[in-house]
Motif scaffolding. Structure first.
Motif, mmCIF file in Angstrom:
data_model
loop_
_atom_site.group_PDB
_atom_site.id
_atom_site.type_symbol
_atom_site.label_atom_id
_atom_site.label_comp_id
_atom_site.label_asym_id
_atom_site.label_seq_id
_atom_site.Cartn_x
_atom_site.Cartn_y
_atom_site.Cartn_z
ATOM 1 N N ILE A 54 0.837 -1.222 0.000
ATOM 2 C CA ILE A 54 0.000 0.000 0.000
ATOM 3 C C ILE A 54 0.865 1.264 0.000
ATOM 4 N N GLY A 55 2.199 1.056 0.036
ATOM 5 C CA GLY A 55 3.086 2.219 -0.104
ATOM 6 C C GLY A 55 3.858 2.614 1.140
ATOM 7 N N VAL A 56 3.778 1.827 2.209
ATOM 8 C CA VAL A 56 4.553 2.128 3.419
ATOM 9 C C VAL A 56 6.019 1.774 3.161
ATOM 10 N N LYS A 57 6.906 2.654 3.568
ATOM 11 C CA LYS A 57 8.342 2.405 3.404
ATOM 12 C C LYS A 57 9.078 2.956 4.625
ATOM 13 N N LYS A 58 10.410 2.954 4.572
ATOM 14 C CA LYS A 58 11.204 3.464 5.694
ATOM 15 C C LYS A 58 10.777 4.903 6.016
ATOM 16 N N ASP A 59 10.579 5.146 7.328
ATOM 17 C CA ASP A 59 10.227 6.469 7.861
ATOM 18 C C ASP A 59 8.789 6.929 7.586
#
Length: 590
Positions: A54-59
């Motif tokens: 869904i687009g979650v990434k580092k930070d």
């Protein structure tokens, strides 16, 4: 043993060393549903894969707002942290205005909520939070995406190598969470805690907690959005403790009898209520049963650890434990042998009575900014001293400043306040965090908290008043539910008092005092005189300049929703002064 350096290492450590069937247990439709250590990790990895899709990434900032503690919260937590993203937990009971501020200030892109009540508050301000891309709910609610949709996206395991790569890239120094403190004044401050901050606190505190690895059960009910309960839950995972989540505070007693926990965490206000209920039941007894009950209470209130009262006291205590205190323990599930208390000062009488009953309360001390534990009592090795918060934990240094303020240094000290370097520099000076608490360390190394630096005030005569010291002494009265000492710049200290209405009403009925409401009850001359007796008795413990000379009783209950208390049950002193400005004027009218 594998090195634990990041928060998501805890479930893997549990899986390797204490693989248990009841890692996380939540009651659903009347049945306690267990999630094993293996399932916990599988679900966390599935969730991580879904988050990537869904687009979650580092930070990326992910907010979690839950009205109750539950299994889903922890799967989301580990799923988020494994990606190097940050979990931003939010108190469910705060105002819509604070929701808007926290979600905007943190830059949260996704939000997971528990139920309709929380969702309604988020939806009310959502149009004002443009950074918020999507809201998911744990419960099934029409018109809201369900968290299961993210899990479903993660069922295809083809992107697991991406999750593994993200995990490897997370450093122990990386930001793990932003916890917004419920300040007694102004906007909440976002406390930035790294993986190292919380991991070090768990590993340096674990020696103080006597768990049997893989065989202990805990009941979790304090808000998981607060660092105290959250850190303890990581500690439970480290030890392979089965964690059962209470349905609500109202169902706590029922849940304790169902799950029969060995350990709980609590706040002093809850322990006061438990004791008050036990006391009220004892007061309703008659004859020899009543006499025995109060004999045991009297014995308990004189309790000193490690047999300091001598063999005759210990002999009587063993009888009291068999006849009376065993029933207390049975009422709390039967297995409870440890309670850990934090967040506010514990009255010494409660420490004595519960220890005498064989359910010792290990009082500790810390702040959100210290991840949280600075010191904690330990029943073993003469590490328990009533009236103190225990000895400072390993690898943490405490020193007392010239003005009595407690300064702290160590791996548990926060990274700083989010987007607020000025406020950070005000509290972290030369690597020491300035706690704002006044305290002392005795000859045996036990830390004692005496007051909040900011809450101390001077009377017009130039005498310093430490309100918390007086308030804690006054709250030992059965009649006093809450109290706030006032008098900054005035000639003498006074107090606003919220009576313990359950106790007061029972007392009034026995005295045949007629009343139709709280307001009519506290206007009664006999009631006011009885409170004066209570105040006079406690005043004897203080110097003349510290004694409460006047007081006013309040008809309303001091609550979080009413604005009187922060979500951690601390007095909002400035707000209280505004709420009760008329009572203040009545006390100090010339």
């Amino acid at each position: 043993m594998a090195t634990i350096t990041r928060l998501f290492d805890f479930p893997y450590h549990q899986q390797q060393y204490h693989n248990i069937p009841n890692a996380l247990v939540t009651k659903k439709n009347g049945v306690w549903v267990e999630t094993s250590s293996d399932e916990y990790i599988n679900l966390a990895n599935t969730f991580s894969r879904g988050l990537l899709r869904i687009g979650v990434k580092k930070d990326t900032k992910v907010a979690v707002i839950s009205s109750n503690n539950r299994t889903e919260w922890h799967i989301v937590d580990i799923g988020v942290l494994q990606l190097g993203a940050q979990n931003v937990p939010v108190y469910p009971t705060i105002s819509e205005e604070d929701y808007q501020y926290i979600l905007t200030h943190s830059g949260a892109e996704y939000c997971f909520v528990s139920d309709e009540i929380v969702l309604e508050k988020v939806n009310a301000i959502r149009k004002n939070v443009p950074n918020l891309k999507e809201v998911y709910c744990f419960n099934e609610i029409t018109g809201c995406k369900n968290w299961q949709e993210v899990l479903d996206l993660g069922k295809d395991a083809s992107n697991q190598p991406e999750v593994d790569e993200a995990k490897r890239a997370v450093s122990t120094e990386d930001l793990a969470t932003i916890i917004y403190t419920s300040g007694t004044t102004g906007k909440p401050k976002g406390v930035m805690l790294s993986h190292k901050n919380i991991v070090s606190n768990v590993l340096n505190s674990e020696k103080r907690i006597p768990f049997v690895p893989g065989k202990t059960k805990a009941l979790s009910f304090l808000p998981i959005c607060h660092i105290f309960e959250r850190m303890v839950v990581y500690l439970y995972q480290y030890y392979g403790v089965g964690i059962y989540f209470a349905e609500s505070i109202e169902k706590l007693s029922e849940n304790m009898n169902e799950t029969k926990p060995h350990v709980i965490t609590a706040v002093p206000r809850l322990l006061e209520k438990v004791y008050d209920k036990i006391y009220a039941k004892g007061a309703d007894l008659t004859g020899i049963k009543k006499a025995l009950f109060f004999w045991a209470i009297d014995l308990g209130l004189r309790y000193e650890p490690y047999g300091k009262n001598g063999w005759w006291y210990e002999t009587q205590l063993s009888i009291a434990r068999k006849l009376i205190f065993s029933k207390w323990k049975a009422g709390l599930g039967g297995n409870l042998n440890l309670m850990v208390s934090g967040s506010a000062a514990l009255q010494p009488r409660l420490s004595r009575i519960f220890a005498a009953a064989g359910i010792p309360v290990m009082e500790g001390y810390g702040l959100t900014e210290t991840s949280p534990v600075i010191a904690v009592n330990d029943m073993r090795n003469h590490g328990f001293k009533i009236g103190t918060v225990g000895k400072v934990i390993d690898n943490v240094e405490v020193k007392i400043a010239e003005d009595g303020e407690i300064l702290c240094k160590g791996p548990n000290i926060m990274m700083g306040y989010y987007k607020d370097p000025e406020k950070t520099q005000e509290v972290i000076i030369n690597d020491y965090f300035h706690t704002g608490d006044i305290g002392e360390i005795d000859a045996e190394g036990f830390l004692k908290i005496t007051d909040r630096k900011k809450e101390m005030f001077k009377t017009s005569g130039g005498k310093y008043i430490a309100p918390q010291l007086i308030e804690n002494a006054m709250k030992q009265s059965r009649f006093i539910g809450e109290i706030m000492v006032i008098g900054d710049g005035e000639k003498m200290p006074a107090a606003f008092i919220q009576p313990d209405y359950d106790f007061l009403k029972n007392w009034a009925k026995k005295k045949n005092i007629k009343f139709t409401s709280n307001a009519s009850l506290i206007e009664n001359k006999e009631v006011i005189e009885r409170f004066q007796e209570e105040i006079d008795a406690v005043n004897k413990k203080f110097g003349n300049w510290e004694q409460i000379k006047k007081f006013e009783l309040t008809p309303d209950l001091w609550t979080i929703d009413g604005g009187h208390l922060t979500p951690t049950m601390k007095l909002k002193r400035k707000v209280m002064m505004e709420i009760y400005k008329d009572l203040y004027a009545k006390i100090y009218s010339k």
